[in-house]
Design a protein around this motif. Structure first.
Motif, PDB file in Angstrom:
ATOM      1  N   TYR A 100       0.873  -1.179   0.000  1.00 55.20           N
ATOM      2  CA  TYR A 100       0.000   0.000   0.000  1.00 55.20           C
ATOM      3  C   TYR A 100       0.907   1.224   0.000  1.00 55.20           C
ATOM      4  CZ  TYR A 100      -3.123   3.732   1.432  1.00 55.20           C
ATOM      5  OH  TYR A 100      -3.818   4.914   1.485  1.00 55.20           O
ATOM      6  N   ASN A 102       0.891   5.670  -0.797  1.00 55.21           N
ATOM      7  CA  ASN A 102       0.097   6.877  -0.985  1.00 55.21           C
ATOM      8  C   ASN A 102       1.053   8.026  -1.259  1.00 55.21           C
ATOM      9  OD1 ASN A 102      -2.127   8.468  -1.147  1.00 55.21           O
ATOM     10  ND2 ASN A 102      -2.418   8.705   1.056  1.00 55.21           N
ATOM     11  N   ARG A 108      -2.125   3.447  -3.980  1.00 56.73           N
ATOM     12  CA  ARG A 108      -2.010   2.197  -4.722  1.00 56.73           C
ATOM     13  C   ARG A 108      -1.997   1.041  -3.738  1.00 56.73           C
ATOM     14  NH1 ARG A 108       2.630  -1.079  -7.535  1.00 56.73           N
ATOM     15  NH2 ARG A 108       3.900  -0.209  -5.862  1.00 56.73           N
ATOM     16  N   LEU A 110      -1.773  -3.112  -3.918  1.00 63.46           N
ATOM     17  CA  LEU A 110      -1.474  -4.201  -4.837  1.00 63.46           C
ATOM     18  C   LEU A 110      -1.210  -5.471  -4.041  1.00 63.46           C
ATOM     19  CD1 LEU A 110      -0.917  -4.877  -7.861  1.00 63.46           C
ATOM     20  CD2 LEU A 110       1.476  -4.299  -7.429  1.00 63.46           C
ATOM     21  N   LYS A 128      -5.554  -5.343  -7.610  1.00 58.38           N
ATOM     22  CA  LYS A 128      -5.066  -3.959  -7.518  1.00 58.38           C
ATOM     23  C   LYS A 128      -6.230  -3.005  -7.386  1.00 58.38           C
ATOM     24  CE  LYS A 128      -2.720  -0.299 -10.115  1.00 58.38           C
ATOM     25  NZ  LYS A 128      -2.153   0.129 -11.412  1.00 58.38           N
ATOM     26  N   ALA A 130      -6.282   1.269  -7.096  1.00 55.41           N
ATOM     27  CA  ALA A 130      -5.449   2.471  -7.068  1.00 55.41           C
ATOM     28  C   ALA A 130      -6.257   3.649  -7.583  1.00 55.41           C
ATOM     29  CB  ALA A 130      -4.189   2.283  -7.910  1.00 55.41           C
ATOM     30  N   SER A 131      -5.701   4.835  -7.435  1.00 53.84           N
ATOM     31  CA  SER A 131      -6.366   6.033  -7.944  1.00 53.84           C
ATOM     32  C   SER A 131      -6.487   5.936  -9.457  1.00 53.84           C
ATOM     33  CB  SER A 131      -5.556   7.277  -7.561  1.00 53.84           C
ATOM     34  OG  SER A 131      -5.441   7.405  -6.161  1.00 53.84           O
ATOM     35  N   SER A 133      -7.369   3.370 -11.241  1.00 47.66           N
ATOM     36  CA  SER A 133      -7.008   2.074 -11.804  1.00 47.66           C
ATOM     37  C   SER A 133      -7.434   0.960 -10.859  1.00 47.66           C
ATOM     38  CB  SER A 133      -5.493   2.004 -12.045  1.00 47.66           C
ATOM     39  OG  SER A 133      -5.108   0.731 -12.521  1.00 47.66           O
ATOM     40  N   THR A 164      -0.633  -0.591 -15.483  1.00 45.00           N
ATOM     41  CA  THR A 164       0.728  -0.224 -15.855  1.00 45.00           C
ATOM     42  C   THR A 164       1.419  -1.468 -16.404  1.00 45.00           C
ATOM     43  OG1 THR A 164       1.673  -0.751 -13.691  1.00 45.00           O
ATOM     44  CG2 THR A 164       0.790   1.476 -14.003  1.00 45.00           C
ATOM     45  N   ASP A 167       1.946  -3.911 -13.664  1.00 45.62           N
ATOM     46  CA  ASP A 167       0.787  -4.738 -13.325  1.00 45.62           C
ATOM     47  C   ASP A 167       0.708  -5.969 -14.232  1.00 45.62           C
ATOM     48  OD1 ASP A 167       0.104  -2.798 -11.463  1.00 45.62           O
ATOM     49  OD2 ASP A 167      -1.283  -1.783 -12.827  1.00 45.62           O
TER      50      ASP A 167
END
Length: 324
Positions: A100, A102, A108, A110, A128, A130-131, A133, A164, A167
Protein backbone atom coordinates in the motif's frame (compact mmCIF):
# COMPACT_ATOMS: atom_id res chain seq x y z
CA UNK A 1 9.11 -18.20 22.46
CA UNK A 2 6.72 -20.91 23.58
CA UNK A 3 3.52 -19.53 25.10
CA UNK A 4 2.17 -22.96 26.10
CA UNK A 5 2.91 -26.51 25.08
CA UNK A 6 0.58 -25.95 22.14
CA UNK A 7 1.51 -22.47 20.87
CA UNK A 8 4.95 -21.32 19.76
CA UNK A 9 5.57 -17.72 18.63
CA UNK A 10 8.75 -16.19 17.28
CA UNK A 11 9.52 -12.56 16.39
CA UNK A 12 12.66 -11.49 14.56
CA UNK A 13 14.26 -8.69 12.52
CA UNK A 14 12.59 -5.97 14.59
CA UNK A 15 13.64 -2.49 13.44
CA UNK A 16 12.14 0.91 14.06
CA UNK A 17 12.97 4.58 13.94
CA UNK A 18 11.06 7.68 14.98
CA UNK A 19 13.58 10.00 13.31
CA UNK A 20 14.18 10.65 9.58
CA UNK A 21 16.22 7.96 7.84
CA UNK A 22 16.38 5.97 4.59
CA UNK A 23 15.10 2.42 4.02
CA UNK A 24 15.08 -0.01 1.09
CA UNK A 25 11.79 -1.51 -0.12
CA UNK A 26 10.78 -3.82 -2.94
CA UNK A 27 9.02 -2.29 -5.94
CA UNK A 28 6.42 -5.00 -6.56
CA UNK A 29 4.81 -8.09 -5.05
CA UNK A 30 5.62 -11.57 -6.29
CA UNK A 31 5.34 -14.02 -3.37
CA UNK A 32 8.76 -15.36 -4.16
CA UNK A 33 8.12 -16.09 -7.87
CA UNK A 34 10.44 -13.32 -8.97
CA UNK A 35 13.62 -13.40 -6.88
CA UNK A 36 15.10 -10.50 -8.84
CA UNK A 37 12.33 -8.09 -7.81
CA UNK A 38 13.66 -4.55 -7.93
CA UNK A 39 14.31 -2.55 -4.79
CA UNK A 40 14.45 1.19 -4.21
CA UNK A 41 15.56 3.45 -1.42
CA UNK A 42 13.15 5.99 0.06
CA UNK A 43 13.45 8.67 2.72
CA UNK A 44 11.11 8.16 5.66
CA UNK A 45 10.15 10.18 8.72
CA UNK A 46 9.57 6.98 10.72
CA UNK A 47 9.14 3.24 10.26
CA UNK A 48 8.45 -0.01 12.09
CA UNK A 49 9.51 -3.41 10.76
CA UNK A 50 9.46 -7.02 11.92
CA UNK A 51 9.09 -10.65 10.87
CA UNK A 52 7.50 -13.47 12.78
CA UNK A 53 5.80 -16.83 12.87
CA UNK A 54 3.30 -18.80 14.95
CA UNK A 55 2.66 -22.53 15.26
CA UNK A 56 -0.40 -23.98 16.98
CA UNK A 57 -0.02 -27.63 17.94
CA UNK A 58 1.56 -28.43 14.59
CA UNK A 59 -1.88 -28.19 13.00
CA UNK A 60 -1.97 -24.51 12.03
CA UNK A 61 0.97 -22.24 11.37
CA UNK A 62 1.60 -18.90 9.77
CA UNK A 63 3.58 -15.75 9.84
CA UNK A 64 5.14 -13.00 7.78
CA UNK A 65 8.67 -12.69 6.41
CA UNK A 66 8.64 -8.90 6.53
CA UNK A 67 6.05 -6.42 7.83
CA UNK A 68 7.02 -2.81 7.17
CA UNK A 69 4.94 0.22 8.13
CA UNK A 70 6.33 3.66 7.37
CA UNK A 71 5.62 7.35 6.87
CA UNK A 72 7.70 8.96 4.14
CA UNK A 73 9.37 12.35 4.24
CA UNK A 74 6.25 14.00 2.78
CA UNK A 75 3.96 12.53 5.43
CA UNK A 76 2.45 9.79 3.22
CA UNK A 77 1.73 6.41 4.81
CA UNK A 78 2.97 3.14 3.29
CA UNK A 79 2.68 -0.55 4.11
CA UNK A 80 4.65 -3.49 2.73
CA UNK A 81 3.97 -7.12 3.68
CA UNK A 82 6.16 -9.86 2.18
CA UNK A 83 5.10 -13.49 2.23
CA UNK A 84 2.25 -13.40 4.72
CA UNK A 85 1.50 -17.12 4.90
CA UNK A 86 -0.99 -19.43 6.58
CA UNK A 87 -1.05 -23.23 6.63
CA UNK A 88 -3.79 -25.43 8.07
CA UNK A 89 -2.89 -29.12 7.96
CA UNK A 90 -4.37 -30.81 4.85
CA UNK A 91 -6.81 -27.91 4.35
CA UNK A 92 -5.10 -24.68 3.33
CA UNK A 93 -1.64 -23.44 2.39
CA UNK A 94 -1.48 -19.85 1.15
CA UNK A 95 1.08 -17.04 0.84
CA UNK A 96 0.48 -13.43 -0.12
CA UNK A 97 2.40 -10.19 -0.67
CA UNK A 98 0.79 -6.76 -0.25
CA UNK A 99 1.81 -3.18 -0.94
CA UNK A 100 0.00 0.00 0.00
CA UNK A 101 1.45 3.35 -1.06
CA UNK A 102 0.10 6.88 -0.98
CA UNK A 103 1.69 9.87 -2.68
CA UNK A 104 1.23 12.81 -5.02
CA UNK A 105 -0.26 10.52 -7.70
CA UNK A 106 -2.80 9.07 -5.27
CA UNK A 107 -2.89 5.71 -3.54
CA UNK A 108 -2.01 2.20 -4.72
CA UNK A 109 -2.93 -1.14 -3.14
CA UNK A 110 -1.47 -4.20 -4.84
CA UNK A 111 -1.63 -7.86 -3.76
CA UNK A 112 -0.43 -11.12 -5.24
CA UNK A 113 -0.29 -14.65 -3.91
CA UNK A 114 -0.54 -18.40 -4.39
CA UNK A 115 -2.36 -21.02 -2.38
CA UNK A 116 -3.44 -24.64 -2.23
CA UNK A 117 -6.81 -25.92 -1.03
CA UNK A 118 -7.39 -29.44 0.32
CA UNK A 119 -3.96 -30.52 -0.96
CA UNK A 120 -5.42 -30.32 -4.45
CA UNK A 121 -6.58 -27.07 -6.01
CA UNK A 122 -3.85 -24.49 -6.60
CA UNK A 123 -5.00 -20.87 -6.71
CA UNK A 124 -3.21 -17.78 -8.03
CA UNK A 125 -4.58 -14.33 -7.24
CA UNK A 126 -3.52 -10.80 -8.20
CA UNK A 127 -5.51 -7.71 -7.26
CA UNK A 128 -5.07 -3.96 -7.52
CA UNK A 129 -6.99 -0.92 -6.35
CA UNK A 130 -5.45 2.47 -7.07
CA UNK A 131 -6.37 6.03 -7.94
CA UNK A 132 -7.95 5.75 -11.39
CA UNK A 133 -7.01 2.07 -11.80
CA UNK A 134 -8.15 -1.34 -10.62
CA UNK A 135 -7.95 -4.99 -11.63
CA UNK A 136 -8.19 -8.63 -10.62
CA UNK A 137 -6.78 -11.93 -11.87
CA UNK A 138 -7.70 -15.41 -10.63
CA UNK A 139 -6.49 -18.83 -11.84
CA UNK A 140 -7.22 -22.30 -10.46
CA UNK A 141 -5.11 -25.39 -11.32
CA UNK A 142 -5.56 -29.15 -10.74
CA UNK A 143 -9.22 -29.07 -11.81
CA UNK A 144 -9.09 -32.40 -13.74
CA UNK A 145 -12.13 -31.75 -15.93
CA UNK A 146 -12.21 -34.52 -18.58
CA UNK A 147 -13.45 -33.87 -22.11
CA UNK A 148 -12.61 -36.89 -24.25
CA UNK A 149 -8.85 -37.13 -24.82
CA UNK A 150 -8.34 -33.67 -23.33
CA UNK A 151 -8.23 -32.86 -19.62
CA UNK A 152 -8.67 -29.28 -18.48
CA UNK A 153 -6.16 -28.90 -15.67
CA UNK A 154 -6.58 -25.18 -15.03
CA UNK A 155 -8.69 -22.14 -15.91
CA UNK A 156 -8.47 -18.48 -15.09
CA UNK A 157 -8.82 -14.93 -16.25
CA UNK A 158 -8.87 -11.33 -15.24
CA UNK A 159 -9.41 -7.71 -16.21
CA UNK A 160 -7.46 -4.56 -15.37
CA UNK A 161 -8.61 -1.00 -15.98
CA UNK A 162 -5.75 1.38 -16.86
CA UNK A 163 -2.96 -1.04 -15.88
CA UNK A 164 0.73 -0.22 -15.86
CA UNK A 165 3.36 -2.41 -17.51
CA UNK A 166 4.34 -3.48 -13.99
CA UNK A 167 0.79 -4.74 -13.33
CA UNK A 168 0.82 -6.84 -16.50
CA UNK A 169 4.26 -8.27 -15.73
CA UNK A 170 3.12 -9.15 -12.21
CA UNK A 171 0.15 -11.17 -13.50
CA UNK A 172 2.43 -13.05 -15.92
CA UNK A 173 4.99 -13.73 -13.19
CA UNK A 174 2.39 -14.95 -10.70
CA UNK A 175 0.93 -17.26 -13.36
CA UNK A 176 4.46 -18.60 -13.98
CA UNK A 177 4.31 -17.60 -17.65
CA UNK A 178 6.46 -14.49 -17.98
CA UNK A 179 8.44 -16.07 -20.82
CA UNK A 180 11.51 -14.65 -22.60
CA UNK A 181 10.62 -12.23 -25.38
CA UNK A 182 12.36 -11.14 -28.56
CA UNK A 183 14.51 -8.14 -27.70
CA UNK A 184 12.70 -5.94 -30.18
CA UNK A 185 10.34 -3.01 -30.53
CA UNK A 186 7.22 -4.42 -28.88
CA UNK A 187 6.94 -3.24 -25.29
CA UNK A 188 4.19 -3.72 -22.75
CA UNK A 189 2.19 -0.48 -22.64
CA UNK A 190 2.41 1.64 -19.52
CA UNK A 191 -0.72 3.63 -20.37
CA UNK A 192 -3.17 1.06 -21.76
CA UNK A 193 -6.84 1.77 -21.08
CA UNK A 194 -7.46 -1.91 -20.25
CA UNK A 195 -5.91 -5.39 -20.09
CA UNK A 196 -7.69 -8.74 -20.44
CA UNK A 197 -6.13 -12.06 -19.34
CA UNK A 198 -7.20 -15.62 -20.20
CA UNK A 199 -5.45 -18.65 -18.69
CA UNK A 200 -5.82 -22.34 -19.51
CA UNK A 201 -3.90 -25.52 -18.67
CA UNK A 202 -4.50 -28.76 -20.59
CA UNK A 203 -3.20 -32.32 -20.79
CA UNK A 204 -3.69 -34.64 -23.76
CA UNK A 205 -4.43 -38.37 -23.99
CA UNK A 206 -2.97 -39.03 -20.57
CA UNK A 207 -1.94 -36.76 -17.72
CA UNK A 208 1.73 -37.58 -18.34
CA UNK A 209 1.90 -37.57 -22.15
CA UNK A 210 1.70 -33.89 -23.06
CA UNK A 211 0.82 -31.04 -20.71
CA UNK A 212 0.56 -27.39 -21.62
CA UNK A 213 -0.33 -24.04 -20.13
CA UNK A 214 -1.04 -20.76 -21.91
CA UNK A 215 -1.74 -17.17 -20.86
CA UNK A 216 -3.30 -14.79 -23.39
CA UNK A 217 -2.94 -11.08 -22.69
CA UNK A 218 -4.53 -8.18 -24.54
CA UNK A 219 -3.36 -4.80 -23.23
CA UNK A 220 -4.59 -1.95 -25.39
CA UNK A 221 -3.22 -2.65 -28.87
CA UNK A 222 -0.61 -5.17 -27.68
CA UNK A 223 -1.39 -8.89 -27.67
CA UNK A 224 0.90 -11.53 -26.11
CA UNK A 225 0.75 -15.29 -25.82
CA UNK A 226 2.94 -17.03 -23.25
CA UNK A 227 2.92 -20.80 -23.18
CA UNK A 228 4.70 -23.82 -21.73
CA UNK A 229 4.65 -27.45 -22.90
CA UNK A 230 5.99 -30.44 -20.93
CA UNK A 231 6.32 -33.92 -22.42
CA UNK A 232 6.14 -37.17 -20.43
CA UNK A 233 6.04 -35.24 -17.12
CA UNK A 234 9.72 -34.35 -17.65
CA UNK A 235 9.31 -30.89 -16.16
CA UNK A 236 13.03 -30.11 -16.04
CA UNK A 237 14.23 -32.56 -18.70
CA UNK A 238 12.08 -31.94 -21.78
CA UNK A 239 9.95 -28.83 -22.11
CA UNK A 240 9.34 -25.83 -24.30
CA UNK A 241 8.45 -22.16 -23.84
CA UNK A 242 6.57 -20.02 -26.35
CA UNK A 243 6.15 -16.25 -26.57
CA UNK A 244 4.24 -14.48 -29.34
CA UNK A 245 3.61 -10.74 -29.47
CA UNK A 246 1.70 -8.38 -31.73
CA UNK A 247 1.43 -4.59 -31.65
CA UNK A 248 -1.58 -3.91 -33.85
CA UNK A 249 -1.21 -0.13 -33.65
CA UNK A 250 2.25 -0.21 -35.27
CA UNK A 251 1.96 -3.43 -37.27
CA UNK A 252 4.76 -5.15 -35.34
CA UNK A 253 4.95 -8.91 -34.79
CA UNK A 254 7.57 -11.08 -33.10
CA UNK A 255 7.93 -14.29 -31.17
CA UNK A 256 10.14 -17.18 -30.21
CA UNK A 257 10.05 -20.83 -29.25
CA UNK A 258 12.57 -22.28 -26.77
CA UNK A 259 13.06 -26.06 -26.39
CA UNK A 260 15.11 -27.43 -23.49
CA UNK A 261 16.47 -30.98 -23.22
CA UNK A 262 18.33 -32.42 -20.22
CA UNK A 263 18.43 -36.23 -19.95
CA UNK A 264 20.87 -36.65 -17.07
CA UNK A 265 24.43 -36.51 -18.48
CA UNK A 266 23.39 -38.51 -21.52
CA UNK A 267 21.89 -35.80 -23.66
CA UNK A 268 21.65 -32.06 -23.06
CA UNK A 269 20.68 -29.27 -25.37
CA UNK A 270 18.49 -26.33 -26.19
CA UNK A 271 17.11 -24.75 -29.30
CA UNK A 272 15.49 -21.47 -30.23
CA UNK A 273 13.47 -20.32 -33.20
CA UNK A 274 12.64 -16.61 -33.28
CA UNK A 275 11.12 -14.19 -35.75
CA UNK A 276 10.32 -10.50 -35.99
CA UNK A 277 8.42 -8.34 -38.47
CA UNK A 278 8.71 -4.60 -37.94
CA UNK A 279 8.31 -3.41 -41.54
CA UNK A 280 8.65 -4.42 -45.20
CA UNK A 281 12.44 -4.26 -45.00
CA UNK A 282 12.82 -5.01 -41.29
CA UNK A 283 12.16 -8.66 -40.62
CA UNK A 284 14.07 -11.80 -39.78
CA UNK A 285 13.99 -15.46 -38.78
CA UNK A 286 16.66 -16.74 -36.41
CA UNK A 287 17.44 -20.28 -35.33
CA UNK A 288 20.01 -21.67 -32.92
CA UNK A 289 20.60 -25.24 -31.66
CA UNK A 290 23.12 -26.56 -29.13
CA UNK A 291 23.42 -30.28 -28.30
CA UNK A 292 25.85 -32.06 -25.96
CA UNK A 293 26.07 -35.88 -25.95
CA UNK A 294 27.70 -37.57 -22.95
CA UNK A 295 29.69 -34.39 -22.29
CA UNK A 296 31.84 -35.59 -25.18
CA UNK A 297 30.27 -34.69 -28.52
CA UNK A 298 28.98 -31.17 -29.13
CA UNK A 299 26.91 -29.85 -32.02
CA UNK A 300 26.16 -26.16 -32.62
CA UNK A 301 24.20 -24.77 -35.53
CA UNK A 302 22.50 -21.50 -36.35
CA UNK A 303 20.86 -19.66 -39.19
CA UNK A 304 19.46 -16.25 -40.05
CA UNK A 305 17.10 -15.26 -42.85
CA UNK A 306 16.30 -11.62 -43.57
CA UNK A 307 15.74 -9.08 -46.34
CA UNK A 308 19.48 -8.97 -47.08
CA UNK A 309 19.87 -12.73 -47.51
CA UNK A 310 20.62 -15.67 -45.25
CA UNK A 311 23.41 -17.06 -43.08
CA UNK A 312 23.94 -20.66 -41.97
CA UNK A 313 26.55 -22.02 -39.55
CA UNK A 314 27.39 -25.46 -38.22
CA UNK A 315 30.02 -26.77 -35.87
CA UNK A 316 30.69 -30.21 -34.35
CA UNK A 317 33.44 -31.16 -31.96
CA UNK A 318 34.48 -34.00 -29.68
CA UNK A 319 36.86 -34.10 -26.78
CA UNK A 320 37.52 -35.37 -23.30
CA UNK A 321 39.53 -34.38 -20.24
CA UNK A 322 42.52 -36.31 -18.92
CA UNK A 323 43.14 -35.89 -15.19
CA UNK A 324 46.75 -36.00 -14.06
Amino acid sequence: GRVTDLIEISIDNVNFSSTPTSIEITSNTTSGNNPSAATRTIEVASFFQFGGSIDIAGVMSGGVDDFLSYTDADGNYGLLIENAHLEIDNVLDVSMDLIYENGDDGFRFLAGGNGQLNNSYEVTVVGKIASGSFGFFLAVDNLNIHAGPVTIEGLGGGFFYRPTAQDITLVKTMAGLNNPTVNGKIKLPDDASFAVFLYCALSFIDDGLVEGRVLLTLAGSVFTLDGEVVILTMDEQLYGLVNLQADFANGYFDGNIHVYLHIWELLQGNGELAFYIYGRDTWGIIGDVEVDVLNFFEINSYFFVGPSGFLVGFNASAGFDIWI
